[in-house]
Design an enzyme around this catalytic site. Structure first.
Site, PDB file in Angstrom:
ATOM      1  N   HIS A   1       3.686  12.868 -50.513  1.00 13.87           N
ATOM      2  CA  HIS A   1       3.445  13.777 -49.375  1.00 13.87           C
ATOM      3  C   HIS A   1       4.550  14.825 -49.231  1.00 13.87           C
ATOM      4  O   HIS A   1       4.364  15.798 -48.497  1.00 13.87           O
ATOM      5  CB  HIS A   1       3.297  13.044 -48.017  1.00 13.87           C
ATOM      6  CG  HIS A   1       2.141  12.089 -47.985  1.00 13.87           C
ATOM      7  ND1 HIS A   1       1.595  11.614 -46.825  1.00 13.87           N
ATOM      8  CD2 HIS A   1       1.434  11.529 -48.987  1.00 13.87           C
ATOM      9  CE1 HIS A   1       0.600  10.784 -47.103  1.00 13.87           C
ATOM     10  NE2 HIS A   1       0.500  10.714 -48.417  1.00 13.87           N
TER      11      HIS A   1
ATOM     12  N   ASP B   1       0.737   9.849 -56.068  1.00 16.60           N
ATOM     13  CA  ASP B   1      -0.206   9.559 -54.970  1.00 16.60           C
ATOM     14  C   ASP B   1      -1.405  10.479 -55.016  1.00 16.60           C
ATOM     15  O   ASP B   1      -1.337  11.582 -54.521  1.00 16.60           O
ATOM     16  CB  ASP B   1       0.553   9.693 -53.640  1.00 16.60           C
ATOM     17  CG  ASP B   1      -0.306   9.384 -52.435  1.00 16.60           C
ATOM     18  OD1 ASP B   1      -1.394   8.819 -52.596  1.00 16.60           O
ATOM     19  OD2 ASP B   1       0.129   9.734 -51.321  1.00 16.60           O
TER      20      ASP B   1
ATOM     21  N   HIS C   1      -7.543   7.112 -55.024  1.00 13.01           N
ATOM     22  CA  HIS C   1      -8.144   8.347 -54.492  1.00 13.01           C
ATOM     23  C   HIS C   1      -7.695   9.547 -55.309  1.00 13.01           C
ATOM     24  O   HIS C   1      -6.570   9.584 -55.823  1.00 13.01           O
ATOM     25  CB  HIS C   1      -7.849   8.526 -52.994  1.00 13.01           C
ATOM     26  CG  HIS C   1      -6.406   8.652 -52.628  1.00 13.01           C
ATOM     27  ND1 HIS C   1      -5.738   9.859 -52.636  1.00 13.01           N
ATOM     28  CD2 HIS C   1      -5.488   7.744 -52.220  1.00 13.01           C
ATOM     29  CE1 HIS C   1      -4.484   9.680 -52.238  1.00 13.01           C
ATOM     30  NE2 HIS C   1      -4.296   8.396 -51.993  1.00 13.01           N
TER      31      HIS C   1
ATOM     32  N   ASP D   1      -7.991  12.821 -54.158  1.00 19.35           N
ATOM     33  CA  ASP D   1      -7.532  13.966 -53.363  1.00 19.35           C
ATOM     34  C   ASP D   1      -6.028  13.852 -53.130  1.00 19.35           C
ATOM     35  O   ASP D   1      -5.446  12.778 -53.333  1.00 19.35           O
ATOM     36  CB  ASP D   1      -8.283  14.050 -52.030  1.00 19.35           C
ATOM     37  CG  ASP D   1      -7.991  12.864 -51.121  1.00 19.35           C
ATOM     38  OD1 ASP D   1      -7.997  11.718 -51.618  1.00 19.35           O
ATOM     39  OD2 ASP D   1      -7.734  13.072 -49.919  1.00 19.35           O
TER      40      ASP D   1
ATOM     41  N   GLU E   1      -8.919  10.486 -48.838  1.00 17.36           N
ATOM     42  CA  GLU E   1      -7.983   9.531 -48.234  1.00 17.36           C
ATOM     43  C   GLU E   1      -6.894  10.259 -47.455  1.00 17.36           C
ATOM     44  O   GLU E   1      -6.497   9.834 -46.367  1.00 17.36           O
ATOM     45  CB  GLU E   1      -7.351   8.654 -49.320  1.00 17.36           C
ATOM     46  CG  GLU E   1      -6.672   7.384 -48.780  1.00 17.36           C
ATOM     47  CD  GLU E   1      -5.279   7.600 -48.227  1.00 17.36           C
ATOM     48  OE1 GLU E   1      -4.851   6.822 -47.348  1.00 17.36           O
ATOM     49  OE2 GLU E   1      -4.598   8.545 -48.645  1.00 17.36           O
ATOM     50  N   GLU E   2      -6.434  11.364 -48.001  1.00 18.48           N
ATOM     51  CA  GLU E   2      -5.332  12.089 -47.352  1.00 18.48           C
ATOM     52  C   GLU E   2      -5.774  12.812 -46.090  1.00 18.48           C
ATOM     53  O   GLU E   2      -4.951  13.349 -45.358  1.00 18.48           O
ATOM     54  CB  GLU E   2      -4.690  13.068 -48.336  1.00 18.48           C
ATOM     55  CG  GLU E   2      -4.137  12.434 -49.603  1.00 18.48           C
ATOM     56  CD  GLU E   2      -2.942  11.502 -49.372  1.00 18.48           C
ATOM     57  OE1 GLU E   2      -2.596  11.234 -48.205  1.00 18.48           O
ATOM     58  OE2 GLU E   2      -2.374  11.044 -50.375  1.00 18.48           O
TER      59      GLU E   2
END
Ligand SMILES: [Zn+2]
Length: 460
Positions: free
Chosen positions: A430, A134, A101, A103, A165-166
């Site tokens: 994150h 990520d 992903h 994003d 996705e996030e």
């Protein structure tokens, strides 16, 4: 059991050396392109400027075209844009879908970062930046593998790079439904997870599901004076605390009857390491029973993540009429997340102390995942990882949830699903100071290039 390096299919040492050299040749360009992607602040969370997500989709599409992929499209089904591209393989070759992903998570407080989140910087062998791991490194690992094969891998390829996705993949179901045939594959490589530790690769073979629920307790028609009524009438906060206390037994095991528990493979995770990683204070015991990996990966977990009550600063001597808590439940592989929610809700309703009013509302569910870890695709992946790292990969679980994996598993029940990733225990995905270990990243790219080669050998 894992297969040996020379296991199920033969990869001549000279071909392995060639692929390794090809990846090494491509790494400077891969690194440059990764840094360019990191500079685009593609946060898919609603409150952020979605023009950046569109820009990063466009940038990914350009990278796919540059790698020789065909029919490159930006897909939009009402959410954030995903990018898809195809590369036909030889006749009879397996069809492989590569997922990542583009994003990212919001950066959080910029002051928590050592260097600016969207300006990639290398320090001590790690590349720092939001999305540096990520999952923009996942995007680039796929491209590195394709480039190492000079745009002609021995399998049919579809690459699918999601843009939300996030944010919980709100439109992924619609995208998959609308493009089901285009995305169909024999093997799915979902590169959005982690390796076990530096130097030890892993396939992620189980994930817990997620339930987020709100519970509200009401006891009074309106708040009243605690001196006048306390001792006979019950306030909602005290009742809520008593209700929440029923979720665990004295040892800290989840005490909700009907939730599924399983046993995880023993890996070398020590209590000392877990305590250090989680920052558990001296003298505070770990909760639950059974192996640590089981507690983290294959048993349910219940956490109160939010609580609405009067703040201490504003509190007067009053019996509160209502209180609300948000509960996060991790669901063990093997149980439907919606069923787990119903069991939790029934537990809360039936354990209401003193007849207080309890309302439970579900906010979100994500299904758990347990891979079928046998078969030729898994053998090929284990061999490819061993080729790249020089050690056998481990099968690991993840205590967290990646709901989209269950979506893919449901849509393509016959496909082998390989969950790989670029992360390591220090990645801080994150969090502030997210980073990618550059040495491991090159091994990830080698492993994927070799995986495509080995999957090609499975063709007719
Ligand atoms: Zn991710």
């Amino acid at each position: 059991m894992t297969s040996s390096t020379t296991g199920t299919s033969d990869l001549p040492a000279a071909r392995l050396a060639e692929l390794r050299a090809a990846v090494a040749r491509e790494m400077p360009g891969v690194r440059r392109d990764l840094e360019a992607l990191v500079r685009i602040p593609s946060v898919s969370e609603e409150a952020f400027d979605q023009a950046h997500v569109a820009a990063s989709a466009h940038a990914v599409a350009e990278l796919l075209r540059g790698a020789g992929m065909q029919d490159v499209e930006v897909l939009d089904e009402g959410g954030a844009p995903a990018v898809v591209g195809r590369l036909p393989g030889p006749d009879g070759a397996p069809q492989v879908l590569l997922y990542a992903h583009h994003d990212v998570q919001p950066p959080g407080e910029e002051s928590d970062w050592t260097s600016a989140p969207f300006e990639p910087v290398e320090r001590e062998g790690r590349l720092y930046g939001r999305g540096a791991a990520d999952d923009k490194a996942g995007v680039m690992a796929h491209l590195a593998a394709i480039r190492a094969h000079d745009g002609q891998p021995p399998v049919g390829l579809t690459i699918f790079v999601e843009g939300e996705e996030e944010s919980g993949s709100p439109s992924l179901g619609r995208i998959l439904a609308a493009h089901r045939d285009k995305l169909a594959a024999d093997v799915l490589v979902l590169a959005d997870s982690t390796n076990w530790k530096i130097g030890v690769p892993a396939l992620t073979t189980s994930l817990r599901g997620l339930v987020e629920a709100y519970v509200e307790v009401r006891t009074l028609d309106h708040s009243v004076h605690s001196g006048m009524y306390g001792g006979a009438a019950i306030d909602a906060v005290t009742a809520m605390i008593r209700l929440l206390a029923t979720l665990h037994d004295d040892a800290g095991n989840v005490a909700v009857q009907g939730l599924v528990s399983g046993e995880a493979a023993e890996l070398d995770l020590t209590e000392e390491q877990l305590r250090a990683d989680a920052g558990v204070l001296d003298g505070v015991q770990l909760i639950g029973e059974g192996s640590l990996t089981s507690r983290l990966w294959t048993k349910p977990a219940l956490t109160v993540v939010g609580f609405d009550a009067t703040s201490t600063a504003k509190a007067s001597n009053t019996l509160a009429a209502k209180a609300k808590a948000k509960i996060s439940m991790r669901v063990a592989p093997g149980q439907d997340a919606n069923e787990a929610y119903e069991i939790l809700a029934e537990h809360l309703r039936s354990h209401a102390p003193w007849g207080v009013k309890v309302d439970v509302v579900v906010r979100e569910t994500g299904q758990p995942f347990a891979a079928d870890v046998d078969g030729p695709a898994y053998d090929a992946a284990r061999a490819a990882f061993a080729d790249a790292w020089g050690v056998q990969p481990v099968d690991m679980g993840i205590g967290g949830s990646i709901p989209f994996i269950a979506d893919f598993a449901a849509l393509y029940p016959d496909a082998a699903i390989l969950v790989t990733g670029v992360e390591d225990p220090d990645t801080r995905a994150h969090g502030a100071d997210e980073s990618l270990h550059l040495g491991e990243f090159e091994r990830v790219c080698v492993a994927e290039a070799v995986l495509l080669e080995r999957l090609g050998q499975l063709g007719s």
